[in-house]
Write an enzyme that holds these catalytic residues in place. Structure first.
Site, mmCIF file in Angstrom:
data_model
loop_
_atom_site.group_PDB
_atom_site.id
_atom_site.type_symbol
_atom_site.label_atom_id
_atom_site.label_comp_id
_atom_site.label_asym_id
_atom_site.label_seq_id
_atom_site.Cartn_x
_atom_site.Cartn_y
_atom_site.Cartn_z
ATOM 1 N N HIS A 162 0.828 -1.228 0.000
ATOM 2 C CA HIS A 162 0.000 0.000 0.000
ATOM 3 C C HIS A 162 0.860 1.275 0.000
ATOM 4 O O HIS A 162 0.418 2.315 0.464
ATOM 5 C CB HIS A 162 -0.954 0.044 1.196
ATOM 6 C CG HIS A 162 -1.682 -1.236 1.443
ATOM 7 N ND1 HIS A 162 -2.943 -1.499 0.940
ATOM 8 C CD2 HIS A 162 -1.316 -2.351 2.134
ATOM 9 C CE1 HIS A 162 -3.322 -2.716 1.322
ATOM 10 N NE2 HIS A 162 -2.351 -3.256 2.045
ATOM 11 N N SER A 283 15.491 21.796 -15.446
ATOM 12 C CA SER A 283 14.330 22.646 -15.703
ATOM 13 C C SER A 283 14.827 23.972 -16.256
ATOM 14 O O SER A 283 15.888 24.458 -15.868
ATOM 15 C CB SER A 283 13.569 22.873 -14.396
ATOM 16 O OG SER A 283 12.795 24.045 -14.488
ATOM 17 N N LYS A 289 16.428 21.585 -10.224
ATOM 18 C CA LYS A 289 15.702 20.368 -10.602
ATOM 19 C C LYS A 289 16.568 19.330 -11.314
ATOM 20 O O LYS A 289 17.433 19.652 -12.110
ATOM 21 C CB LYS A 289 14.521 20.739 -11.531
ATOM 22 C CG LYS A 289 13.443 21.540 -10.850
ATOM 23 C CD LYS A 289 12.617 20.708 -9.872
ATOM 24 C CE LYS A 289 11.728 19.753 -10.594
ATOM 25 N NZ LYS A 289 10.351 20.096 -10.709
ATOM 26 N N GLU A 296 9.612 8.845 -16.570
ATOM 27 C CA GLU A 296 8.210 9.254 -16.766
ATOM 28 C C GLU A 296 7.700 8.830 -18.146
ATOM 29 O O GLU A 296 6.564 8.380 -18.298
ATOM 30 C CB GLU A 296 8.077 10.771 -16.601
ATOM 31 C CG GLU A 296 8.373 11.237 -15.196
ATOM 32 C CD GLU A 296 8.548 12.742 -15.139
ATOM 33 O OE1 GLU A 296 7.562 13.429 -14.874
ATOM 34 O OE2 GLU A 296 9.669 13.233 -15.394
#
Ligand code: ARG
Length: 464
Positions: A162, A283, A289, A296
């Site tokens: 979970h 970024s 970043k 992704e």
């Protein structure tokens, strides 16, 4: 050939006028099936050799065809080939060019054959090659994961259910979980490859042919195990493409799960891993970043791959036997899925090979969330003879106590523990440490470093 008013050279006998421009646009597949050029020519070579061997065409014609096809292939491979939309697809483009190169004998190649068995054989050969390419790529990713597992067989990290800390596990164990999945993926592709490795060539349009062809000869020339047993099935079957897409869907789903973990793990909140510079992006506005874009995108690839599977299933459902032009819609789905799956596999292999686990962070995270509560309950069963249900209850009370004190289980004093259950002794502290916890999970396939090392050795042996 670009003259829209001329009737088609391949079937012009029956037609007075050429197709409408939009008809030509919707009908043509050359824009994408040019990727089948090599397979198309291989199929034609096998067919021509068989036609000569069976005496259906002259040996001299077969010889001219063979050499002409080699010329056409080299033109295509050199990028010197002018593909024509008016010629609709790769089969007619190749044949028309062959005619320009060798003249009349080219017209004999299509004896005892149809584009229906031709496309079925071409596409089958293409998908079969992809199965081999995918297999090699999966093996490469497995090796990268096994190398991670080998390095971190005893690095302790939290195991989750979970997405809540459940029990301590080892980094190596977690890596090998994906190795198991990928091994099943390879099994699915191998299984599909075995089943698809039969030849539709010689089924002709749908009913077979009146020429005394030798389908066994063409099947073996093309590396197939046997000719397909039913000509109607041979030209209308696309199961091989669907099985490829189904296996790719499950494989991409596995990559997506791993990608999701890498996205989570590389976040500032987790810091479980650091992706290398080569596999991170910056970024344009936020200088701090390090984005896991590749992970992704791999996570997202399942969308188009599964989409291809659904699209082709939908094309095929309800199609009456045998060939219908609907089936031309099979190729772009498979090409796109195969390209993106291969790209995702390559990117994942690069990322996994380059990533660095943050051992200290993993170890600290493993000790949070009362992760050794199960070890405590097991100890109560083993040392004090409590029934597991009662041990679970006592442990729950100890967790509640620790939570109220704002500490972890090993931080409770013996007196506090004995306040919950008088029989508890100092020996309990041995099982509350995360290293002891993982070391104790020696059951076969468990997370103990010794078990992980045994599995690493097994995989290293299997992967060579
Ligand atoms: N381009 C076609 C396809 O991909 C080849 C087969 C055409 N057959 C036909 N009977 N029109 O399916």
């Amino acid at each position: 050939m670009s003259d829209k008013t001329a009737s088609n050279a391949m079937w012009g006998g029956r037609f007075a006028a050429g197709p409408d421009a939009i008809m030509e646009a919707i009908n043509a597949s050359i824009g994408f099936d040019r990727r089948l050029a090599r397979q198309d020519i291989a199929g034609s070579q096998a067919h021509a050799a068989m036609l000569a061997a069976t005496g259906i065409i002259e040996g001299s014609d077969a010889q001219a065809i063979r050499e002409g096809l080699l010329t056409v292939l080299s033109e295509i491979e050199a990028g010197d080939f002018a593909f024509s939309t008016a010629l609709e697809d790769i089969h007619m483009n190749v044949e028309a060019r062959l005619k320009e190169v060798i003249g009349e004998p080219a017209g004999r190649l299509h004896t005892a054959r149809s584009r229906n068995d031709q496309v079925a054989v071409d596409f089958r050969l293409w998908v079969r090659e992809q199965c081999d390419a995918v297999d090699a790529a999966l093996a490469g990713l497995m090796r990268a994961l096994v190398a991670q597992a080998d390095a971190g067989a005893d690095w302790v990290m939290p195991g989750f259910t979970h997405l809540q800390v459940a029990q301590p596990v080892t980094w190596g164990h977690h890596m090998l979980a994906y190795v198991e999945m990928l091994a099943r993926d390879r099994g699915r592709f191998a299984d599909a490859r075995r089943r698809m490795n039969v030849s539709p060539l010689g089924a002709a349009a749908l009913a077979g042919t009146s020429f005394a062809i030798d389908r066994h000869m063409t099947a073996s020339a093309l590396g197939f195990d046997a000719p397909m047993g039913n000509s109607l099935d041979a030209v209308s079957d696309r199961d091989f493409a669907l099985e490829f897409l189904a296996a790719a869907s499950i494989g991409a789903m596995h990559l997506s799960r791993l990608a999701e973990e890498l996205v989570i793990w590389s976040s500032a909140q987790f810091r479980f891993v650091r992706m290398s510079d080569r596999w991170s992006t910056g970024s344009s506005i936020m200088p701090q970043k390090r984005n896991p874009d590749a992970a992704e995108l791999i996570r997202a690839k399942i969308g188009r791959i599964f989409g291809a599977n659904v699209a082709l299933m939908t094309v095929m459902k309800g199609l009456p036997l045998t060939y219908s032009k609907d089936m031309q819609e099979d190729k772009e789905q498979v090409f796109d899925a195969a390209d993106n799956y291969m790209l995702a596999l390559a990117a994942m292999t690069g990322m996994v090979g380059d990533m660095t686990a943050n051992r200290e962070v993993l170890r600290a995270a493993a000790a949070t969330g009362f992760s050794t509560a199960t070890d405590l309950a097991d100890w109560l069963v083993r040392a004090l003879g409590l029934p597991f249900r009662e041990a679970h209850h006592v442990t729950g009370a100890l967790v509640a106590l620790a939570e109220a004190q704002g500490c972890d289980l090993p931080d409770l004093t013996l007196a506090q523990m004995q306040g919950v259950h008088a029989g508890i002794t100092a020996a309990v502290f041995d099982v509350l440490g995360v290293e002891n916890s993982v070391a104790s999970r020696m059951s076969y396939g468990g997370t103990a470093p010794a078990q992980v090392r045994a599995q690493v050795a097994r995989w290293q042996e299997a992967l060579g």
